[in-house]
Enzyme design. Structure first.
Site, PDB file in Angstrom:
ATOM      1  N   GLU A   1     -33.060  38.335  49.180  1.00 24.70           N
ATOM      2  CA  GLU A   1     -33.693  39.588  48.748  1.00 24.70           C
ATOM      3  C   GLU A   1     -35.200  39.387  48.614  1.00 24.70           C
ATOM      4  O   GLU A   1     -35.659  38.366  48.104  1.00 24.70           O
ATOM      5  CB  GLU A   1     -33.109  40.011  47.397  1.00 24.70           C
ATOM      6  CG  GLU A   1     -33.060  41.507  47.209  1.00 24.70           C
ATOM      7  CD  GLU A   1     -32.042  42.164  48.113  1.00 24.70           C
ATOM      8  OE1 GLU A   1     -32.476  42.848  49.066  1.00 24.70           O
ATOM      9  OE2 GLU A   1     -30.835  41.997  47.894  1.00 24.70           O
TER      10      GLU A   1
ATOM     11  N   THR B   1     -37.243  38.674  50.804  1.00 26.24           N
ATOM     12  CA  THR B   1     -37.746  37.636  51.706  1.00 26.24           C
ATOM     13  C   THR B   1     -38.183  38.208  53.044  1.00 26.24           C
ATOM     14  O   THR B   1     -38.953  37.565  53.764  1.00 26.24           O
ATOM     15  CB  THR B   1     -36.660  36.575  51.968  1.00 26.24           C
ATOM     16  OG1 THR B   1     -35.448  37.231  52.330  1.00 26.24           O
ATOM     17  CG2 THR B   1     -36.405  35.734  50.719  1.00 26.24           C
ATOM     18  N   ASP B   2     -37.738  39.406  53.379  1.00 29.12           N
ATOM     19  CA  ASP B   2     -38.018  39.933  54.718  1.00 29.12           C
ATOM     20  C   ASP B   2     -39.501  40.191  54.940  1.00 29.12           C
ATOM     21  O   ASP B   2     -40.060  39.853  55.975  1.00 29.12           O
ATOM     22  CB  ASP B   2     -37.175  41.172  55.020  1.00 29.12           C
ATOM     23  CG  ASP B   2     -37.355  42.303  54.030  1.00 29.12           C
ATOM     24  OD1 ASP B   2     -37.929  42.076  52.935  1.00 29.12           O
ATOM     25  OD2 ASP B   2     -36.911  43.431  54.332  1.00 29.12           O
TER      26      ASP B   2
ATOM     27  N   GLY C   1     -29.627  55.750  45.712  1.00 31.86           N
ATOM     28  CA  GLY C   1     -30.106  55.043  44.536  1.00 31.86           C
ATOM     29  C   GLY C   1     -29.342  53.778  44.205  1.00 31.86           C
ATOM     30  O   GLY C   1     -29.647  53.103  43.232  1.00 31.86           O
TER      31      GLY C   1
ATOM     32  N   SER D   1     -29.726  51.398  51.051  1.00 30.25           N
ATOM     33  CA  SER D   1     -30.655  51.778  52.106  1.00 30.25           C
ATOM     34  C   SER D   1     -30.260  53.059  52.831  1.00 30.25           C
ATOM     35  O   SER D   1     -30.245  53.135  54.049  1.00 30.25           O
ATOM     36  CB  SER D   1     -30.819  50.643  53.111  1.00 30.25           C
ATOM     37  OG  SER D   1     -32.142  50.242  53.189  1.00 30.25           O
ATOM     38  N   SER D   2     -29.991  54.086  52.067  1.00 29.68           N
ATOM     39  CA  SER D   2     -29.741  55.396  52.664  1.00 29.68           C
ATOM     40  C   SER D   2     -30.968  55.886  53.414  1.00 29.68           C
ATOM     41  O   SER D   2     -30.849  56.604  54.414  1.00 29.68           O
ATOM     42  CB  SER D   2     -29.332  56.395  51.581  1.00 29.68           C
ATOM     43  OG  SER D   2     -30.321  56.479  50.569  1.00 29.68           O
TER      44      SER D   2
ATOM     45  N   ASP E   1     -33.716  46.378  56.404  1.00 24.73           N
ATOM     46  CA  ASP E   1     -32.837  47.534  56.239  1.00 24.73           C
ATOM     47  C   ASP E   1     -32.584  48.227  57.567  1.00 24.73           C
ATOM     48  O   ASP E   1     -31.440  48.527  57.938  1.00 24.73           O
ATOM     49  CB  ASP E   1     -33.452  48.526  55.245  1.00 24.73           C
ATOM     50  CG  ASP E   1     -33.562  47.956  53.856  1.00 24.73           C
ATOM     51  OD1 ASP E   1     -32.951  46.902  53.589  1.00 24.73           O
ATOM     52  OD2 ASP E   1     -34.278  48.555  53.030  1.00 24.73           O
TER      53      ASP E   1
ATOM     54  N   TYR F   1     -42.393  47.428  43.973  1.00 24.11           N
ATOM     55  CA  TYR F   1     -42.120  46.764  45.254  1.00 24.11           C
ATOM     56  C   TYR F   1     -43.434  46.422  45.938  1.00 24.11           C
ATOM     57  O   TYR F   1     -43.654  45.286  46.389  1.00 24.11           O
ATOM     58  CB  TYR F   1     -41.286  47.716  46.120  1.00 24.11           C
ATOM     59  CG  TYR F   1     -40.772  47.164  47.423  1.00 24.11           C
ATOM     60  CD1 TYR F   1     -39.433  46.814  47.561  1.00 24.11           C
ATOM     61  CD2 TYR F   1     -41.604  47.011  48.523  1.00 24.11           C
ATOM     62  CE1 TYR F   1     -38.938  46.318  48.760  1.00 24.11           C
ATOM     63  CE2 TYR F   1     -41.120  46.519  49.725  1.00 24.11           C
ATOM     64  CZ  TYR F   1     -39.794  46.186  49.839  1.00 24.11           C
ATOM     65  OH  TYR F   1     -39.309  45.695  51.025  1.00 24.11           O
TER      66      TYR F   1
END
Length: 401
Positions: free
Chosen positions: A47, A49-50, A134, A138-139, A184, A234
């Site tokens: 998480e 890390t991308d 929520g 990743s909607s 995502d 973020y």
């Protein structure tokens, strides 16, 4: 075993798909030209890390967004969100600025096409699905991937899947304003049933890793705490990581991202030259990349127990070093540690709410969900929502006229 009131309920995909198609026909007076779907995703480990050019291990799941689309003869955009029963109208000639709702994820894709000099005509669109909003599934990426995939099919743009991934990511970065990495959108487009996806976010090389859960299942427990801080925090985390890289580069010119750093660099150099928070953020990212690589090897050996231990360690890092958890997420993971049926758990997604991902022994799902739900209710006044996820294929065309 008698099912409890908290037994996870799976909304049939077929009924959701038909509902979107039927609402399109009712609202626009004709059948759609194309119907496409794009899945949400889980991330088993790796998480945050991308966007540091590291490794991630996501998988597409059977919670999906469906998008029905047809071509118009003018330059207007007519959008319908079937889940929300909301509509929006605009013009291709005036894409304008984001308005802060669901339309941004669709209009942002068109904005990216404009930036690339691609011109299309107007469209009618109906969109809906069963990805819990929520929950950190990743909607938003699913909506973006649906949109670019549908436009590529309709207008024969000739885009590769990787090009579509990059356009979808850029829409979220530049139009929506969230500086997400590529995980995502990549997972949503390239997912494969029965497999996780090991992605090197620097080289963009990927590998399908078979994930045979045997007598285990993937259980998501949604705290129902929404990401009220997620977007801004973020972006702050990303800036802190970039600050760490700039500091390291002065000593180690070869370090272009935290992907190039190792523990010695963090502990013996970075710790003394940056603020403590920057050090902690960078320490987490470097350790998470190592955890992911060791954890993936465990999956290749079909050693789920060892992999689960890495999940628990990942949560500790996310909570204590990266500081993106919250009391509700921490509480669920601590409860999971006490359940013999759960072999691994951690928070998933951007943080500050959303859900935990748990690998659980199937025969115990109902009783564990019931027990954890009651404990969570006593602490926070509401029960978490439970979802069982199966791995699924990525973005695809379902039908066309």
């Amino acid at each position: 075993m008698t099912p409890s009131a908290n037994t996870p309920k799976v909304q049939p995909l077929l009924s959701t798909q038909l509902a979107v198609s039927q609402r399109f026909s009712q609202y626009f007076g004709s059948e759609p030209d194309f119907l496409v779907s794009s899945p949400g995703r889980i991330n088993l480990i790796g998480e945050h890390t991308d966007y540091n050019n590291g490794f991630v291990l996501p998988a597409a799941i059977d919670k999906q967004t469906f998008l029905a689309i047809s071509r118009r003869t003018d330059n207007d955009l007519h959008l319908l969100a079937t889940d929300l029963d909301e509509t929006w109208q605009g013009s291709l000639s005036q894409v304008g600025t984001p308005v802060g709702n669901w339309t941004d994820y669709l209009v942002g894709v068109i904005d990216q096409l404009h930036r690339r000099g691609v011109r299309i005509s107007g469209v009618n669109i109906a969109m809906g699905g069963n990805i819990p909003v929520g929950a950190g599934l990743s909607s938003s990426a699913a909506m973006e991937c649906c949109m670019i995939f549908a436009l590529n099919e309709m207008f024969r743009l000739g885009l590769t899947r990787l090009e579509m991934v990059r356009i979808a990511q850029a829409a979220e970065n530049q139009y929506v304003g969230v500086k997400c990495g590529i995980m995502d959108q990549f997972a949503s487009v390239f997912g494969k049933k029965g497999h996780a996806l090991l992605l090197d976010c620097r080289s963009m090389k990927s590998e399908y890793v078979p994930l045979d859960l045997h007598q285990h299942a993937i259980l998501l427990l949604d705290t129902r705490v929404k990401h009220s801080l997620a977007s801004g925090e973020y972006n702050i985390r990303r800036e802190q990581c970039e600050m760490g890289v700039r500091a390291l580069r002065k000593v180690y010119p070869q370090v272009q991202s935290l992907r190039d750093a190792n523990r010695a660099m963090i502990e013996y150099t970075l710790k003394d030259i940056v603020p403590e928070l920057v050090y902690l953020r960078c320490k987490y990212v470097v350790e998470e990349n190592l955890r992911l690589q060791v954890g993936t090897e465990a999956l290749r050996r079909n050693d789920l127990v060892s992999f689960g231990k890495k999940m628990f360690a990942s949560h500790t890092g996310l909570s204590k070093l990266y500081d993106v958890s919250c009391p509700e997420l921490d509480f669920l993971v601590e409860l999971a540690r006490e359940e013999h049926a759960i072999i691994g758990a951690r928070m998933m997604g951007g943080g500050f709410g959303g859900c935990t991902i748990n690998i659980i022994r199937k025969p115990f799902i109902n009783e564990v969900v019931d027990r954890m739900g009651k404990a969570f209710f006593l602490r926070f006044g509401q029960e978490p929502l439970a979802h069982i996820c199966n791995l699924a294929d990525g973005t695809q065309l379902i039908s066309n006229k």
